[in-house]
Design a protein around this motif. Structure first.
Motif, PDB file in Angstrom:
ATOM      1  N   GLY A 289       0.824  -1.201   0.000  1.00 52.31           N
ATOM      2  CA  GLY A 289       0.000   0.000   0.000  1.00 52.31           C
ATOM      3  C   GLY A 289       0.863   1.257   0.000  1.00 52.31           C
ATOM      4  O   GLY A 289       2.085   1.192  -0.119  1.00 52.31           O
ATOM      5  N   THR A 290       0.189   2.391   0.127  1.00 53.65           N
ATOM      6  CA  THR A 290       0.899   3.670   0.072  1.00 53.65           C
ATOM      7  C   THR A 290       1.670   3.908   1.378  1.00 53.65           C
ATOM      8  O   THR A 290       1.125   3.740   2.460  1.00 53.65           O
ATOM      9  CB  THR A 290      -0.112   4.811  -0.146  1.00 53.65           C
ATOM     10  OG1 THR A 290      -0.937   4.465  -1.266  1.00 53.65           O
ATOM     11  CG2 THR A 290       0.604   6.118  -0.434  1.00 53.65           C
ATOM     12  N   GLN A 291       2.936   4.226   1.250  1.00 51.32           N
ATOM     13  CA  GLN A 291       3.776   4.500   2.427  1.00 51.32           C
ATOM     14  C   GLN A 291       4.255   5.943   2.343  1.00 51.32           C
ATOM     15  O   GLN A 291       4.268   6.554   1.274  1.00 51.32           O
ATOM     16  CB  GLN A 291       4.985   3.557   2.436  1.00 51.32           C
ATOM     17  CG  GLN A 291       4.632   2.088   2.441  1.00 51.32           C
ATOM     18  CD  GLN A 291       4.034   1.623   3.755  1.00 51.32           C
ATOM     19  OE1 GLN A 291       4.459   2.071   4.829  1.00 51.32           O
ATOM     20  NE2 GLN A 291       3.042   0.756   3.672  1.00 51.32           N
ATOM     21  N   THR A 306      15.575   4.341   3.357  1.00 47.28           N
ATOM     22  CA  THR A 306      15.204   2.938   3.531  1.00 47.28           C
ATOM     23  C   THR A 306      13.842   2.817   4.198  1.00 47.28           C
ATOM     24  O   THR A 306      13.567   3.474   5.195  1.00 47.28           O
ATOM     25  CB  THR A 306      16.262   2.220   4.392  1.00 47.28           C
ATOM     26  OG1 THR A 306      17.520   2.366   3.743  1.00 47.28           O
ATOM     27  CG2 THR A 306      15.941   0.741   4.539  1.00 47.28           C
ATOM     28  N   LEU A 307      12.995   1.980   3.601  1.00 42.23           N
ATOM     29  CA  LEU A 307      11.726   1.624   4.241  1.00 42.23           C
ATOM     30  C   LEU A 307      11.875   0.174   4.689  1.00 42.23           C
ATOM     31  O   LEU A 307      11.882  -0.751   3.868  1.00 42.23           O
ATOM     32  CB  LEU A 307      10.564   1.784   3.256  1.00 42.23           C
ATOM     33  CG  LEU A 307      10.321   3.202   2.750  1.00 42.23           C
ATOM     34  CD1 LEU A 307       9.262   3.214   1.655  1.00 42.23           C
ATOM     35  CD2 LEU A 307       9.875   4.102   3.899  1.00 42.23           C
ATOM     36  N   ARG A 320      11.710  -9.903   6.159  1.00 39.18           N
ATOM     37  CA  ARG A 320      11.648  -9.380   4.798  1.00 39.18           C
ATOM     38  C   ARG A 320      12.771  -8.392   4.533  1.00 39.18           C
ATOM     39  O   ARG A 320      13.296  -7.755   5.444  1.00 39.18           O
ATOM     40  CB  ARG A 320      10.301  -8.680   4.574  1.00 39.18           C
ATOM     41  CG  ARG A 320       9.144  -9.636   4.374  1.00 39.18           C
ATOM     42  CD  ARG A 320       7.842  -8.881   4.275  1.00 39.18           C
ATOM     43  NE  ARG A 320       7.780  -8.079   3.040  1.00 39.18           N
ATOM     44  CZ  ARG A 320       6.734  -7.317   2.731  1.00 39.18           C
ATOM     45  NH1 ARG A 320       5.707  -7.243   3.561  1.00 39.18           N
ATOM     46  NH2 ARG A 320       6.709  -6.639   1.606  1.00 39.18           N
ATOM     47  N   GLY A 321      13.110  -8.239   3.280  1.00 36.27           N
ATOM     48  CA  GLY A 321      14.083  -7.227   2.887  1.00 36.27           C
ATOM     49  C   GLY A 321      13.462  -5.831   2.984  1.00 36.27           C
ATOM     50  O   GLY A 321      12.339  -5.667   3.457  1.00 36.27           O
ATOM     51  N   ASP A 322      14.206  -4.853   2.530  1.00 36.50           N
ATOM     52  CA  ASP A 322      13.753  -3.460   2.641  1.00 36.50           C
ATOM     53  C   ASP A 322      13.434  -2.885   1.264  1.00 36.50           C
ATOM     54  O   ASP A 322      13.781  -3.466   0.245  1.00 36.50           O
ATOM     55  CB  ASP A 322      14.861  -2.601   3.260  1.00 36.50           C
ATOM     56  CG  ASP A 322      15.289  -3.136   4.618  1.00 36.50           C
ATOM     57  OD1 ASP A 322      14.428  -3.698   5.328  1.00 36.50           O
ATOM     58  OD2 ASP A 322      16.493  -3.000   4.953  1.00 36.50           O
ATOM     59  N   ILE A 323      12.799  -1.731   1.304  1.00 37.74           N
ATOM     60  CA  ILE A 323      12.709  -0.924   0.078  1.00 37.74           C
ATOM     61  C   ILE A 323      13.756   0.166   0.210  1.00 37.74           C
ATOM     62  O   ILE A 323      13.843   0.844   1.248  1.00 37.74           O
ATOM     63  CB  ILE A 323      11.304  -0.310  -0.095  1.00 37.74           C
ATOM     64  CG1 ILE A 323      10.306  -1.401  -0.513  1.00 37.74           C
ATOM     65  CG2 ILE A 323      11.331   0.813  -1.142  1.00 37.74           C
ATOM     66  CD1 ILE A 323       8.891  -0.894  -0.719  1.00 37.74           C
TER      67      ILE A 323
END
Ligand SMILES: [Zn+2]
Ligand SMILES: [Zn+2]
Length: 375
Positions: A289-291, A306-307, A320-323
């Motif tokens: 979704g929108t972050q 980094t998200l 999980r990995g990151d965005i």
């Protein structure tokens, strides 16, 4: 029928395996059905062969000597341990070229072929895992005969042409003596039995063409080119033989926004020069979704934001990995008179006169942006 095997072969009870072989070979030369058409000889050849099969095998011979009888499995095609059918023919024929040929009848059962199907998935499917339906033409078990190849209620009958051995022998005279060759029995195609009433549902193949749909579970974290093996989901074997495997090769469609880097997802976001200077919170569409993406005041081109935990779920790990968002800074390529005036004032305030260029597009920002774009 209870003749003594040693008497049959004409050897002493202490005879070595070699002596037994020699004796058998001698008898076979006169009794073998291809050499001697007399039915009585054929009958004796069978008994002699059975005696040989038992006495040439150490275990069976011991059992026989102890009074245990001829042991399991008669000649031919009994598949008795240690009894090499080819041995006999090699003995008669010398190098007849039959070495390495499998003995006994050829089973009808054959393993079905493997099936390879390519499946396109999206990056989203890599992030979370998914299920895909794979449909393909293949062979499936014939329900009518359940793979037996025979009409229900019937069964194969022993081939009379080869007595069930699957092989026929051909004897020819040559300068070197008698040549014996063995060939698959043409009557039964080497199977040793004949299907007189083939199943009408599958023309006697035990399987038939069908379209099959298989649901494939695709785990998260797969790579482009990953092959998933589904055992036994391929083509059904012939005559009730085991099924082949289904291989599903994954091809991941490129995503418009995100590139994959290991478990991370990487993207570039271009913000206006002013946003980079002043800072802002801007929306970013992700698979979750929108972050909100926080651009700090004074953010630099090429800077990474980094998200955490919004990247790919690895194959076997929970985390999980990151965005990772790489910032690009948009510098206006054309300015209105008012904008130019304001920027010139701004530059003057900061004492930036020295780096100012008139209207050229070759300024340092532009170069930097080009460089980023090439990354
Ligand atoms: Zn059938
Ligand atoms: Zn046959």
């Amino acid at each position: 029928m209870n003749e003594d095997y040693y008497d049959l072969l004409g050897v002493s009870r202490e005879a070595s395996t070699d002596e037994i072989k020699k004796a058998y070979r001698k008898l076979a030369r006169t009794l073998h059905p291809d050499v001697n058409p007399d039915p009585e000889a054929a009958e004796k050849f069978k008994r002699v062969s059975q005696a040989y099969e038992t006495l040439a095998n150490t275990d069976k011979r011991r059992q026989y000597d102890m009074g245990g009888g001829p042991g399991m499995g008669g000649f031919p095609g009994g598949g008795g341990a240690g009894f090499d059918f080819n041995d006999i023919f090699d003995m008669f024929a010398g190098a007849s070229g039959m070495r390495g040929r499998s003995q006994g009848p050829v089973p009808r059962q054959r393993r079905g072929g493997d099936v390879l199907r390519r499946v396109r998935i999206e990056l989203r499917d890599v992030v979370f895992g998914t299920e895909e339906q794979v449909t393909f033409r293949t062979a499936e078990l014939c329900e009518r005969c359940e793979g037996s190849c025979c009409e229900p209620g019937t069964s194969p009958t022993r081939c009379t042409a080869c007595s069930g051995s699957g092989h026929v022998q051909r004897v020819a005279q040559s300068l070197l003596g008698q040549m014996v060759t063995m060939a698959p029995c043409p009557t039964c195609d080497g199977h040793g039995d004949v299907i007189e009433q083939p199943c009408t549902g599958c023309s006697g193949h035990g399987r038939r063409a069908a379209e099959r749909t298989v649901t494939v579970r695709i785990p998260s974290g797969v790579e482009n080119g990953t092959r998933i093996q589904l055992r036994g989901e391929g083509e059904t074997g012939e005559a009730g033989g085991p099924s082949g495997d289904l291989f599903v090769e994954l091809s991941v469609t490129d995503h418009d926004v995100f590139d994959r880097d290991g478990d991370d997802l990487v993207t570039t976001v271009a913000v206006p020069m002013t946003t980079a200077a002043l800072g802002a919170t801007i929306p970013l569409e992700t698979f979750d979704g929108t972050q909100e993406l926080d651009v700090r005041p004074g953010a630099q081109p090429g800077e990474e934001i980094t998200l955490k935990g919004l990247g790919v779920t690895p194959l076997r790990r929970e985390r999980r990995g990151d965005i990772r968002v790489v910032l690009d800074v948009d510098v206006p390529t054309s300015l209105s008179d008012e904008e130019r005036e304001l920027l010139e004032q701004f530059a003057a305030l900061r004492g930036d006169e020295t780096t100012r260029r008139s209207t050229s597009h070759g300024g340092p920002f532009r170069k930097l942006r080009d460089r980023l774009r090439d990354l």
